[in-house]
Design a protein around this motif. Structure first.
Motif, mmCIF file in Angstrom:
data_model
loop_
_atom_site.group_PDB
_atom_site.id
_atom_site.type_symbol
_atom_site.label_atom_id
_atom_site.label_comp_id
_atom_site.label_asym_id
_atom_site.label_seq_id
_atom_site.Cartn_x
_atom_site.Cartn_y
_atom_site.Cartn_z
ATOM 1 N N HIS A 137 -27.051 30.560 -40.472
ATOM 2 C CA HIS A 137 -26.833 31.303 -41.319
ATOM 3 C C HIS A 137 -25.413 31.121 -42.274
ATOM 4 C CE1 HIS A 137 -25.193 33.663 -37.810
ATOM 5 N NE2 HIS A 137 -24.070 34.009 -38.687
ATOM 6 N N CYS B 124 -21.293 33.362 -44.947
ATOM 7 C CA CYS B 124 -19.890 33.317 -45.098
ATOM 8 C C CYS B 124 -19.685 32.367 -46.204
ATOM 9 C CB CYS B 124 -19.406 32.583 -43.830
ATOM 10 S SG CYS B 124 -19.645 33.967 -42.430
ATOM 11 N N HIS B 125 -20.286 31.325 -46.466
ATOM 12 C CA HIS B 125 -19.909 30.390 -47.571
ATOM 13 C C HIS B 125 -20.515 30.573 -48.812
ATOM 14 C CE1 HIS B 125 -17.632 27.379 -44.835
ATOM 15 N NE2 HIS B 125 -18.472 27.903 -43.926
ATOM 16 N N VAL C 186 -10.561 33.665 -46.609
ATOM 17 C CA VAL C 186 -11.162 32.642 -47.386
ATOM 18 C C VAL C 186 -12.136 31.844 -46.659
ATOM 19 C CG1 VAL C 186 -10.442 30.758 -48.846
ATOM 20 C CG2 VAL C 186 -8.909 32.624 -48.768
ATOM 21 N N VAL C 187 -12.953 31.725 -47.336
ATOM 22 C CA VAL C 187 -14.366 30.721 -46.652
ATOM 23 C C VAL C 187 -14.288 29.563 -47.931
ATOM 24 C CG1 VAL C 187 -16.574 30.595 -45.681
ATOM 25 C CG2 VAL C 187 -15.153 32.738 -45.838
ATOM 26 N N ILE D 225 -16.227 19.789 -50.377
ATOM 27 C CA ILE D 225 -15.998 18.511 -49.046
ATOM 28 C C ILE D 225 -16.926 17.198 -49.638
ATOM 29 C CG2 ILE D 225 -15.968 20.220 -47.342
ATOM 30 C CD1 ILE D 225 -18.996 19.724 -46.777
ATOM 31 N N LEU E 30 -18.099 19.866 -36.624
ATOM 32 C CA LEU E 30 -19.161 20.535 -35.909
ATOM 33 C C LEU E 30 -19.264 20.410 -34.486
ATOM 34 C CD1 LEU E 30 -21.856 20.373 -38.701
ATOM 35 C CD2 LEU E 30 -20.153 22.350 -38.398
ATOM 36 N N GLY F 126 -10.482 27.460 -37.875
ATOM 37 C CA GLY F 126 -10.228 28.569 -37.146
ATOM 38 C C GLY F 126 -11.070 29.695 -37.458
ATOM 39 N N SER F 127 -10.703 30.914 -37.473
ATOM 40 C CA SER F 127 -11.311 32.080 -37.458
ATOM 41 C C SER F 127 -12.843 32.250 -37.524
ATOM 42 C CB SER F 127 -11.121 32.609 -39.104
ATOM 43 O OG SER F 127 -11.492 31.778 -40.103
ATOM 44 N N GLY F 128 -13.645 32.820 -38.342
ATOM 45 C CA GLY F 128 -15.243 32.644 -38.046
ATOM 46 C C GLY F 128 -15.760 31.281 -37.816
ATOM 47 N N VAL G 255 -18.674 29.691 -34.891
ATOM 48 C CA VAL G 255 -19.833 28.813 -35.350
ATOM 49 C C VAL G 255 -19.868 27.487 -34.510
ATOM 50 C CG1 VAL G 255 -20.957 27.721 -37.291
ATOM 51 C CG2 VAL G 255 -20.096 29.861 -37.402
ATOM 52 N N THR H 40 -22.538 25.126 -32.784
ATOM 53 C CA THR H 40 -23.041 23.915 -33.142
ATOM 54 C C THR H 40 -22.674 22.464 -32.155
ATOM 55 O OG1 THR H 40 -21.067 23.613 -34.563
ATOM 56 C CG2 THR H 40 -23.103 24.398 -35.632
ATOM 57 N N ILE I 290 -26.724 19.587 -45.616
ATOM 58 C CA ILE I 290 -25.462 20.304 -46.157
ATOM 59 C C ILE I 290 -24.963 19.445 -47.393
ATOM 60 C CG2 ILE I 290 -23.045 20.614 -45.669
ATOM 61 C CD1 ILE I 290 -24.343 23.004 -44.836
HETATM 62 C C1 HEC Z 1 -18.702 33.693 -39.907
HETATM 63 C C2 HEC Z 1 -18.474 32.930 -41.158
HETATM 64 C C3 HEC Z 1 -18.902 31.489 -41.147
HETATM 65 C C4 HEC Z 1 -20.169 30.985 -40.888
HETATM 66 C C5 HEC Z 1 -21.256 31.646 -40.356
HETATM 67 C C6 HEC Z 1 -19.937 29.605 -41.393
HETATM 68 N N1 HEC Z 1 -18.843 29.225 -41.383
HETATM 69 FE FE1 HEC Z 1 -17.907 27.580 -41.935
HETATM 70 N N2 HEC Z 1 -16.003 28.148 -42.208
HETATM 71 C C7 HEC Z 1 -15.917 29.494 -42.114
HETATM 72 C C8 HEC Z 1 -14.549 29.728 -42.414
HETATM 73 C C9 HEC Z 1 -13.727 31.009 -42.329
HETATM 74 C C10 HEC Z 1 -13.927 28.424 -42.615
HETATM 75 C C11 HEC Z 1 -12.333 28.014 -42.685
HETATM 76 C C12 HEC Z 1 -11.777 27.678 -41.426
HETATM 77 C C13 HEC Z 1 -10.528 27.241 -41.555
HETATM 78 O O1 HEC Z 1 -9.840 26.741 -42.466
HETATM 79 O O2 HEC Z 1 -9.725 27.602 -40.494
HETATM 80 C C14 HEC Z 1 -15.162 27.412 -42.537
HETATM 81 C C15 HEC Z 1 -15.043 25.842 -42.556
HETATM 82 C C16 HEC Z 1 -16.044 25.350 -42.740
HETATM 83 C C17 HEC Z 1 -15.896 23.983 -43.079
HETATM 84 C C18 HEC Z 1 -14.802 23.101 -43.459
HETATM 85 C C19 HEC Z 1 -14.525 23.151 -44.989
HETATM 86 C C20 HEC Z 1 -13.049 22.639 -45.450
HETATM 87 O O3 HEC Z 1 -12.929 22.260 -46.481
HETATM 88 O O4 HEC Z 1 -12.270 22.769 -44.541
HETATM 89 C C21 HEC Z 1 -17.274 23.442 -43.026
HETATM 90 C C22 HEC Z 1 -17.735 21.860 -43.513
HETATM 91 C C23 HEC Z 1 -18.289 24.341 -42.707
HETATM 92 N N3 HEC Z 1 -17.406 25.669 -42.400
HETATM 93 C C24 HEC Z 1 -19.552 24.438 -42.761
HETATM 94 C C25 HEC Z 1 -20.374 25.420 -42.064
HETATM 95 C C26 HEC Z 1 -21.579 25.024 -41.592
HETATM 96 C C27 HEC Z 1 -22.593 23.775 -41.660
HETATM 97 C C28 HEC Z 1 -22.125 26.260 -41.213
HETATM 98 C C29 HEC Z 1 -23.429 26.758 -40.530
HETATM 99 C C30 HEC Z 1 -23.796 26.088 -39.321
HETATM 100 C C31 HEC Z 1 -20.859 27.411 -41.275
HETATM 101 N N4 HEC Z 1 -19.944 26.427 -41.843
HETATM 102 C C32 HEC Z 1 -21.021 28.559 -40.924
HETATM 103 C C33 HEC Z 1 -16.548 30.560 -41.955
HETATM 104 C C34 HEC Z 1 -17.987 30.529 -41.648
#
Ligand code: HEC
Ligand code: HEC
Length: 283
Positions: free
Chosen positions: A180, A184-185, A211-212, A223, A235, A247-249, A253, A257, A272
């Motif tokens: 899912h 968030c994204h 911020v996501v 990216i 991942l 960090g955060s959410g 995840v 993964t 992706i």
């Molecule tokens: C609960 C919310 C949430 C879900 C669900 C989630 N993400 Fe994220 N993701 C984030 C947040 C918030 C960040 C930023 C984290 C940080 O900068 O510390 C992030 C960062 C990332 C980044 C790095 C992007 C960058 O420019 O730094 C990637 C790639 C990514 N996520 C891929 C995924 C993928 C693939 C999945 C599903 C398997 C996923 N995310 C599911 C919240 C989520």
């Protein structure tokens, strides 16, 4: 030939649920994170609920989904469970709030839902009582969710794209139905529904107000400059290309993964990277 007739009428073999696969689905879908408080996670009291989800629409508490008959899902049937995940409906016919991402889980296959249920039933029951949500009344009114679902929710299992190969389809399934990522994204409209034209293009205010980032392949705001290896490193060990850690959410995840097979991570990455690039600056 009565013998043949008897054969013809023998019931079809029903495949037994695959509990091991169910455990894997639980990880890939990230159910433990939301349904367990940090303290209970350390004590391995998994799925006992009570975790506060501080969303822009108020604070919600995840329910107990252990097999406890009083406070958990002990009296649920498999059909009740499938109805919750597929249609976002409770055994008494109430709509669930979309803070429970059934909007994504609806895309799971029947087999994966059944395996997940079979695994969840093997977990120890925990008798923690549920905590009522602390959101403003309007966001707790379940009858308003009927119209909301008509506008913002499309029920139904994932349909593989025959034009794409098996790896891409597995990746799409892992990302959309299980991981899912888009919950968030992808940014949301004023009703809290996902804006499909900005799929994976990032959100200024994610589920917990954070911020996501944009994870489409746009070179400036997404990216687009990341390699396949960069994504695999993130991942697996949470490290970003600049040496910092997500960090955060996202940290939660990645706990999941990191436990997937290398093939499944590769499939996620391949999918992706195939999502159309969208220019959308969120950070
Ligand atoms: C609960 C919310 C949430 C879900 C669900 C989630 N993400 Fe994220 N993701 C984030 C947040 C918030 C960040 C930023 C984290 C940080 O900068 O510390 C992030 C960062 C990332 C980044 C790095 C992007 C960058 O420019 O730094 C990637 C790639 C990514 N996520 C891929 C995924 C993928 C693939 C999945 C599903 C398997 C996923 N995310 C599911 C919240 C989520
Ligand atoms: C983003 C957080 C989040 C994730 C991830 C999540 N849930 Fe939930 N879940 C919730 C919340 C919050 C509710 C309560 C919804 C409501 O009150 O309408 C809920 C409700 C439920 C219910 C209904 C329980 C009841 O007592 O009626 C079931 C069953 C459930 N979740 C199972 C799962 C499973 C299985 C997974 C993984 C596939 C999962 N959830 C992942 C937050 C989450």
């Amino acid at each position: 030939m009565p013998v043949l007739v008897a054969f013809a009428y023998s019931p079809p073999a029903v495949a037994a649920a695959n509990v091991e696969n169910g455990k894997y689905i639980l990880t890939a879908a990230g159910c433990v994170g939301c349904h367990t408080t940090k303290a209970n996670k350390q004590k391995a009291r998994l799925l006992s609920g009570g975790r506060a989800l501080k969303t822009p629409f108020g604070v919600y508490y995840s329910p107990n989904i252990t097999p406890d008959p009083e406070h958990g899902l002990g009296n649920w049937t498999e059909a009740d469970f499938l109805e919750a995940l597929r249609n976002g409906k409770s055994p008494t016919g109430d709509h669930y709030l979309p803070v429970f991402p059934y909007t994504s889980y609806t895309q799971m296959t029947d087999d994966d839902m059944r395996d997940l249920w079979a695994y969840m039933k093997t977990r120890p029951p925990i008798s923690d009582a549920n905590i009522p949500h602390a959101a403003p009344f309007i966001f707790r009114m379940r009858f308003t969710l009927g119209p909301w679902k008509m506008l913002n929710f499309k029920p139904g299992a994932f349909v593989p794209d025959p034009e794409r190969d098996a790896e891409w389809n597995r990746g799409a399934y892992l990302v959309k139905a299980l991981g899912h990522c888009g919950e968030c994204h992808t940014p949301r409209n004023f009703m809290g529904g996902l804006k499909s034209d900005l799929y994976h293009a990032g959100a200024k205010q994610g589920p917990e107000g954070e911020v996501v980032p944009n994870i489409t392949m746009d070179a400036d705001t997404g990216i687009g400059k990341w390699t396949t290896d960069d994504l695999d490193t993130l991942l697996t060990i949470r490290m970003l290309p600049d040496g910092d850690f997500a960090g955060s959410g996202m940290a939660e995840v990645i706990e999941n993964t990191a436990k997937l097979t290398p093939e499944d991570r590769k499939a996620i990455i391949s999918y992706i990277r195939s999502v159309p690039a969208i220019k959308n600056k969120v950070k």
